[in-house]
Write an enzyme that holds these catalytic residues in place. Structure first.
Site, mmCIF file in Angstrom:
data_model
loop_
_atom_site.group_PDB
_atom_site.id
_atom_site.type_symbol
_atom_site.label_atom_id
_atom_site.label_comp_id
_atom_site.label_asym_id
_atom_site.label_seq_id
_atom_site.Cartn_x
_atom_site.Cartn_y
_atom_site.Cartn_z
ATOM 1 N N CYS A 163 0.801 -1.044 0.400
ATOM 2 C CA CYS A 163 0.035 -0.013 0.344
ATOM 3 C C CYS A 163 0.688 0.919 -0.207
ATOM 4 O O CYS A 163 -0.035 2.445 -0.018
ATOM 5 C CB CYS A 163 -1.327 0.317 1.212
ATOM 6 S SG CYS A 163 -1.903 -1.365 0.497
ATOM 7 N N HIS A 303 -2.471 7.882 6.339
ATOM 8 C CA HIS A 303 -2.679 6.828 5.538
ATOM 9 C C HIS A 303 -3.705 6.616 5.809
ATOM 10 O O HIS A 303 -4.994 5.492 5.106
ATOM 11 C CB HIS A 303 -1.858 5.300 5.865
ATOM 12 C CG HIS A 303 -1.447 4.278 5.111
ATOM 13 N ND1 HIS A 303 -1.568 4.515 3.882
ATOM 14 C CD2 HIS A 303 -1.640 3.452 6.045
ATOM 15 C CE1 HIS A 303 -1.438 3.400 3.571
ATOM 16 N NE2 HIS A 303 -1.630 2.585 4.848
ATOM 17 N N GLU A 314 -0.423 5.223 14.005
ATOM 18 C CA GLU A 314 -0.855 7.079 13.356
ATOM 19 C C GLU A 314 -1.165 7.771 14.062
ATOM 20 O O GLU A 314 -0.187 8.489 14.144
ATOM 21 C CB GLU A 314 -1.057 6.624 11.861
ATOM 22 C CG GLU A 314 -0.470 7.459 11.033
ATOM 23 C CD GLU A 314 -1.740 7.693 9.486
ATOM 24 O OE1 GLU A 314 -0.988 8.302 8.971
ATOM 25 O OE2 GLU A 314 -2.194 6.411 9.000
ATOM 26 N N LYS A 332 -9.304 7.956 2.899
ATOM 27 C CA LYS A 332 -9.308 6.653 2.146
ATOM 28 C C LYS A 332 -11.207 6.631 3.447
ATOM 29 O O LYS A 332 -11.878 5.531 2.335
ATOM 30 C CB LYS A 332 -9.101 5.990 3.396
ATOM 31 C CG LYS A 332 -7.576 5.350 2.173
ATOM 32 C CD LYS A 332 -6.936 4.255 2.891
ATOM 33 C CE LYS A 332 -5.738 3.971 3.033
ATOM 34 N NZ LYS A 332 -4.379 5.251 2.874
ATOM 35 N N HIS A 337 -9.893 1.887 -0.034
ATOM 36 C CA HIS A 337 -8.553 1.789 -0.224
ATOM 37 C C HIS A 337 -8.205 1.255 -1.157
ATOM 38 O O HIS A 337 -8.215 0.086 -1.359
ATOM 39 C CB HIS A 337 -7.776 0.816 0.987
ATOM 40 C CG HIS A 337 -6.962 0.872 1.877
ATOM 41 N ND1 HIS A 337 -5.624 1.641 0.743
ATOM 42 C CD2 HIS A 337 -6.181 0.366 2.788
ATOM 43 C CE1 HIS A 337 -4.283 1.234 1.271
ATOM 44 N NE2 HIS A 337 -5.006 0.283 2.507
ATOM 45 N N PHE A 396 1.953 -3.509 3.595
ATOM 46 C CA PHE A 396 2.542 -5.111 4.466
ATOM 47 C C PHE A 396 4.305 -5.180 4.144
ATOM 48 O O PHE A 396 4.325 -4.413 3.584
ATOM 49 C CB PHE A 396 1.583 -5.896 3.418
ATOM 50 C CG PHE A 396 -0.077 -5.849 4.817
ATOM 51 C CD1 PHE A 396 -0.722 -4.722 5.780
ATOM 52 C CD2 PHE A 396 -0.498 -7.017 4.212
ATOM 53 C CE1 PHE A 396 -1.523 -5.661 5.838
ATOM 54 C CE2 PHE A 396 -2.267 -7.033 4.588
ATOM 55 C CZ PHE A 396 -2.313 -6.043 5.285
#
Length: 411
Positions: A163, A303, A314, A332, A337, A396
């Site tokens: 991502c 994010h 975060e 998002k 996403h 990831f």
């Protein structure tokens, strides 16, 4: 090391909020989710909703006769790149293509086509598999098709950092310009991974929202009752040039990509470590490259995946490193996403925030979780002079990328 100023001179976007920069900016600024229920491709799955780029047939018409050989992730990238090049005032018919780089990140590639061809193989044997199956599947063909479409013959790369792929592409493109390996970089990310396998896989690991009865309320970054993200697709492409070159040709930069920080957690395949030390190092590295202090940051494009662990980690990072409480948004909530495209789309939106002096609200958020000491923009856009902004991307594998963008001010 003295880094040359790198200018953002063009933007191109295809997202669930619409085709083109103007449509996407309008949709994100409205702060309303684009999620739609009963995606036919996902019928029967526990999460049968998604955020899709509208108009599949229209996209094919715009691509032209080559559309048959291209995966959807490549189509989105090509159209976004065309818009970005036009926005930058560049003409591929006359540029020196050997000095134009293409860096397009993609996390997964043509997953829908993988599934389609696998079914054909199992049901009808190897002769049923299309000779175009590999080109429409592999992630790097997005960069390849952009290169072919625009006659860009410089370095062509396809970063895959999950991502964070789109943000990694921008950081890589900045390095190429700094090193003199190119004069123009067409850079960003693309993804069209809404498929049965990917959706079932994310759902199985608990990453997707379970709000099947209220899908437009499903993605809610930083909310106390967040429960996961919504699968989405899209592409974002930015044109990067050395600022001196852009000014010399008469272009007016939209913003500067002032610093990039990239780190690895070396911790876990999917989970961030407590305290987000790797993400903090990425943020501080981007600030160092930009010759700025954490207190210079006016705004954070987070994010913000709407997952329990990511948002908490975060939020803690922002509160700790940026205690002066810059404004925070998280696209998002509107767009879902977009995986490998997210970092580039969100970098483009950060540029627009700087230019329009407007911070879009986080969809479906009334107020952040009580323990999050961050200034989330909610309910309606906020007017704000943003001179310095950070855009976060985490993937990831422990990939952390932070981009610092600043307003253009010719000196």
């Amino acid at each position: 090391m003295k880094y040359p100023a790198i200018a953002v001179t063009g933007l191109g976007l295809l997202t669930p909020a619409g085709e083109g920069v103007a449509a996407t900016w309008h949709g994100v600024s409205q702060g309303r989710s684009t999620a739609a229920t009963h995606d036919p491709l996902l019928a029967g799955l526990s999460a049968d909703f998604s955020c899709r780029v509208p108009g599949h047939e229209a996209l094919d018409r715009q691509i032209g006769r080559r559309a048959w050989r291209m995966g959807r992730h490549a189509k989105l990238a090509v159209l976004a790149a065309r818009e970005a090049v036009q926005d930058a005032g560049l003409d591929p018919r006359v540029w020196d293509g050997s000095r134009v780089a293409v860096v397009v990140g993609c996390g997964m590639g043509g997953t829908e086509k993988w599934e389609e061809q696998s079914i054909l193989l199992d049901q009808n044997g190897p002769n049923a598999v299309s000779p175009a199956s590999i080109p429409v599947i592999v992630p790097n063909l997005a960069a390849g098709e952009v290169s072919m479409d625009l006659g860009a013959r410089g370095p062509s790369l396809a970063p895959a950092t999950a991502c964070a792929s789109g943000a990694t592409a921008l950081a890589t493109a900045r390095d190429l310009l700094t090193l003199g390996a190119c004069d123009i970089a067409i850079a960003g990310g693309t993804e069209a991974a809404v498929s049965r396998m990917t959706t079932a896989g994310f759902a199985a690991m608990g990453a997707l929202s379970r709000r099947t009865k209220a899908v437009t309320a499903a993605s809610r970054p930083f909310a106390a009752d967040r429960d996961g993200f919504v699968m989405a697709e899209g592409a974002g492409i930015l044109i990067l040039e050395r600022a001196t070159d852009a000014v010399a040709r008469g272009a007016r930069p939209r913003a500067l990509l002032a610093g990039c920080g990239s780190t690895s957690d070396a911790y876990h395949p999917t989970a961030p470590p407590q305290g987000a030390p790797g993400a903090e190092r990425a943020l501080r590295a981007a600030l160092d490259q930009a010759a700025l202090d954490s207190y210079d940051i006016d705004h954070v494009n987070a994010h913000g995946t709407s997952t329990v662990l990511n948002d908490a980690t975060e939020a803690g990072l922002i509160a700790r490193v940026l205690p002066h409480r810059p404004s925070v948004t998280a696209p998002k909530g509107v767009l879902g996403h977009t995986l490998g495209a997210a970092g580039a789309i969100e970098a483009a939106l950060t540029v627009l925030t700087i230019q329009h002096h407007l911070v879009p609200p986080i969809a479906n958020l009334q107020a952040p979780e009580a323990e999050f000491d961050i200034d989330c923009v909610t309910k309606q856009p906020r007017r704000q002079e943003v001179r310095v902004a950070a855009s976060h991307s985490f993937g990831f594998g422990g990939h952390n990328v932070v981009l610092v963008l600043t307003a253009w001010a010719q000196t």
